[in-house]
Design an enzyme around this catalytic site. Structure first.
Site, PDB file in Angstrom:
ATOM      1  N   TYR A 193       0.870  -0.828   0.055  1.00 30.48           N
ATOM      2  CA  TYR A 193       0.052  -0.081   0.121  1.00 30.48           C
ATOM      3  C   TYR A 193       0.898   1.437   0.282  1.00 30.48           C
ATOM      4  O   TYR A 193       1.583   1.854   1.048  1.00 30.48           O
ATOM      5  CB  TYR A 193      -1.015   0.204   1.403  1.00 30.48           C
ATOM      6  N   CYS A 194       0.436   2.151  -1.009  1.00 30.90           N
ATOM      7  CA  CYS A 194       2.042   3.316  -1.341  1.00 30.90           C
ATOM      8  C   CYS A 194       1.418   4.606  -1.262  1.00 30.90           C
ATOM      9  O   CYS A 194       0.185   5.042  -2.351  1.00 30.90           O
ATOM     10  CB  CYS A 194       2.011   3.147  -2.806  1.00 30.90           C
ATOM     11  N   ILE A 195       1.615   4.581   0.424  1.00 30.79           N
ATOM     12  CA  ILE A 195       0.343   5.471   0.121  1.00 30.79           C
ATOM     13  C   ILE A 195       0.392   7.259   0.431  1.00 30.79           C
ATOM     14  O   ILE A 195       1.954   7.692   1.124  1.00 30.79           O
ATOM     15  CB  ILE A 195      -0.849   5.791   2.122  1.00 30.79           C
TER      16      ILE A 195
END
Length: 150
Positions: A120-122
């Site tokens: 999950y690249c947030i």
């Protein structure tokens, strides 16, 4: 009804920075590497900047080298909504906070296999970090148990 509700557009414009508003409301992406939480590995939780809803825990954060905070999973998969994103000539999966509908970033299937295989690249601009020591005081007591045995 969730106790974590998105604020009105006027309230968001008043309380968020331009970058936070553009990221969460207009699906923009902040610059890599120089954002607030990319290098933060303190113990705590990451909450939705627009609603305060807890989304990610520091024990699920890992160094991915992508330039943005990376997590192996959300606190609860029911807090996240995934959408097909075909912008910028790519096919990706956009990640949004389900209750507030705020854009968070994207999820990829290139994460560490021992952590489930997801990344999950947030955007840091979509999050607020709550240090473990302040969780109870700031109303996140119900999430302290997530740190047991970790």
């Amino acid at each position: 009804m969730s106790k974590y509700q998105k604020k009105s557009e006027a309230e968001l414009k008043r309380t968020l920075t331009k970058l936070q508003f553009d990221v969460t409301q207009n699906a923009h992406t902040e610059p890599p590497y120089i954002n607030e939480y990319n290098r933060n590995f303190e113990k705590g939780i990451y909450v939705d900047i627009t609603s305060g809803e807890p989304l990610f825990i520091s024990t699920d954060k890992f160094k991915s080298g992508c330039g943005w905070p990376a997590f192996s999973k959300p606190i609860d998969k029911n807090l996240i909504a995934n959408y097909r994103d075909e912008s910028h000539g790519m096919i990706r999966t956009e990640v949004r906070a389900k209750n507030s509908d705020s854009h968070l970033g994207h999820v990829f299937n290139d994460g560490p296999s021992e952590l489930g295989g997801l990344r999950y690249c947030i955007n840091s601009a979509a999050l607020k970090f709550i240090p473990f020591e302040e969780m109870e005081k700031l109303g996140y007591k119900d999430y302290i148990h997530l740190f047991k045995n970790k």
